[in-house]
Design a protein around this motif. Sequence first.
Motif, short mmCIF file in Angstrom:
data_model
loop_
_atom_site.label_atom_id
_atom_site.label_comp_id
_atom_site.label_asym_id
_atom_site.label_seq_id
_atom_site.Cartn_x
_atom_site.Cartn_y
_atom_site.Cartn_z
N ASN A 1 -28.41 9.59 27.12
CA ASN A 1 -27.53 9.17 28.21
C ASN A 1 -26.26 10.02 28.14
N GLY A 2 -25.31 9.74 29.04
CA GLY A 2 -24.02 10.40 28.95
C GLY A 2 -23.84 11.62 29.83
N LEU A 3 -24.84 12.00 30.60
CA LEU A 3 -24.72 13.12 31.53
C LEU A 3 -24.25 12.60 32.90
N PRO A 4 -23.62 13.47 33.71
CA PRO A 4 -23.13 13.03 35.03
C PRO A 4 -24.23 12.97 36.08
N GLY A 5 -25.34 12.35 35.72
CA GLY A 5 -26.48 12.24 36.61
C GLY A 5 -27.69 11.78 35.84
N LEU A 6 -28.67 11.22 36.54
CA LEU A 6 -29.87 10.69 35.91
C LEU A 6 -30.70 11.83 35.30
N ILE A 7 -31.16 11.63 34.06
CA ILE A 7 -32.04 12.62 33.42
C ILE A 7 -33.42 12.52 34.06
N VAL A 8 -33.82 13.61 34.70
CA VAL A 8 -35.09 13.69 35.39
C VAL A 8 -36.18 14.24 34.48
N SER A 9 -35.78 15.15 33.58
CA SER A 9 -36.74 15.76 32.66
C SER A 9 -36.01 16.14 31.38
N ILE A 10 -36.66 15.90 30.23
CA ILE A 10 -36.09 16.31 28.95
C ILE A 10 -37.22 16.56 27.97
N SER A 11 -37.09 17.62 27.18
CA SER A 11 -38.13 17.97 26.20
C SER A 11 -37.49 18.65 25.00
N ASP A 12 -38.15 18.57 23.86
CA ASP A 12 -37.62 19.22 22.67
C ASP A 12 -38.28 20.59 22.50
N SER A 13 -37.64 21.44 21.71
CA SER A 13 -38.05 22.85 21.61
C SER A 13 -39.38 23.04 20.90
N THR A 14 -39.85 22.04 20.14
CA THR A 14 -41.11 22.18 19.42
C THR A 14 -42.31 21.75 20.25
N GLY A 15 -42.06 21.16 21.42
CA GLY A 15 -43.16 20.65 22.24
C GLY A 15 -43.70 19.32 21.75
N SER A 16 -42.96 18.66 20.85
CA SER A 16 -43.43 17.38 20.32
C SER A 16 -43.16 16.22 21.26
N TYR A 17 -42.09 16.33 22.06
CA TYR A 17 -41.71 15.23 22.94
C TYR A 17 -41.27 15.75 24.30
N SER A 18 -41.69 15.05 25.35
CA SER A 18 -41.17 15.33 26.69
C SER A 18 -41.22 14.06 27.52
N PHE A 19 -40.25 13.95 28.43
CA PHE A 19 -40.16 12.83 29.36
C PHE A 19 -39.91 13.39 30.75
N ASN A 20 -40.69 12.93 31.73
CA ASN A 20 -40.55 13.41 33.09
C ASN A 20 -40.57 12.24 34.07
N LEU A 21 -39.58 12.22 34.96
CA LEU A 21 -39.47 11.14 35.92
C LEU A 21 -40.62 11.15 36.91
N LEU A 22 -41.19 9.97 37.14
CA LEU A 22 -42.26 9.81 38.12
C LEU A 22 -41.78 9.06 39.37
N GLU A 23 -40.91 8.05 39.16
CA GLU A 23 -40.50 7.21 40.28
C GLU A 23 -39.17 6.53 39.97
N LEU A 24 -38.34 6.38 41.01
CA LEU A 24 -37.07 5.66 40.90
C LEU A 24 -37.04 4.57 41.96
N LYS A 25 -36.85 3.31 41.53
CA LYS A 25 -36.73 2.20 42.46
C LYS A 25 -35.31 1.63 42.37
N LYS A 26 -34.63 1.54 43.53
CA LYS A 26 -33.29 0.99 43.58
C LYS A 26 -33.35 -0.49 43.96
N LYS A 27 -32.28 -1.21 43.57
CA LYS A 27 -32.14 -2.63 43.90
C LYS A 27 -33.35 -3.44 43.44
N GLU A 28 -33.90 -3.05 42.33
CA GLU A 28 -35.03 -3.79 41.76
C GLU A 28 -34.51 -5.07 41.11
N GLU A 29 -35.12 -6.20 41.41
CA GLU A 29 -34.61 -7.49 40.94
C GLU A 29 -35.21 -7.91 39.60
N ASN A 30 -36.54 -7.88 39.51
CA ASN A 30 -37.20 -8.39 38.31
C ASN A 30 -37.28 -7.32 37.23
#
Length: 279
Positions: free
Chosen positions: A168-197
């Motif tokens: 966290n801590g960036l001036p915007g939502l992290i859409v994609s992040i990965s480490d240099s060894t290729g061991s971990y990556s996260f990629n955004l698939l969907e964003l839902k606003k005003k979600e209640e549950n």
Amino acid sequence: MECKTFFRIILIFLAMYSNGKLNAQKYRILYSMQFKADSTAKDLTKKEMLLDIDGEISRFYSYKLFKSDSTFISNEKSGREAIHKSMDYEFMTIKNKKPGQISKFYRLLIDVYELKEAMPILQWKITNDTKMIHNNKCQKALLDYKGRKWEAWFAVDIPISEGPSVFNGLPGLIVSISDSTGSYSFNLLELKKKEENIYTSNNLSVKTIPVNLQQLHKLYLDHYNDPYREIKSGYVKAKFVDQSGKEITPNFNEQTKNKQIILKQTNNPIELSEAVQYP
């Protein structure tokens, strides 16, 4: 003059109120996660993860756990028999910015442990590189964190200072992040606003056992030294069968050696510098 000043104050108040409502909105973000529990493995394991955000609190957890919890709640409300709940607590984190605290969750056999720490202040290096991801203009940021080098892309036009896992801590939502060894990556698939549950606490899940990092490592080392202790004592029920399905009494010495090899191999956590130091 007084009238102009009054209206200016009203406009400022409305702007602050509107901005507060934006920040207080509830969001659900779906990420695709790929990782290697064994750093030498060729193939990546894939999981779908959710990031639920409610103001200053966020919860990152598996989609499988979400489905299990939501079905459990639905069954309870309707008086139906509750189903077996998922124990997929791997990689779950809860961030609470107001007290500056993060909770990390770890499962060992049938127990789930909760480690509470001060939320890390991540030293991002924001670059001038930009590219389009999912029709969003994204900017690159770099991070050295606990033994890994990370490359993140955050959406300039989505003012949510959040991301998967501990990030966290960036001036915007992290859409994609990965480490240099290729061991971990996260990629955004969907964003839902005003979600209640959404779920930003662990109140709907199993009771956890509080630990600190030293205690957690001791638990893992004790498990490594005698991985079948709970089974041998009867604390955990397990049945061993041969290839034909016939129940057998295992050779625990041999089983222990095999298990220890696996535990050493699958010791590649996100926070690499905090990997358990097995003998």
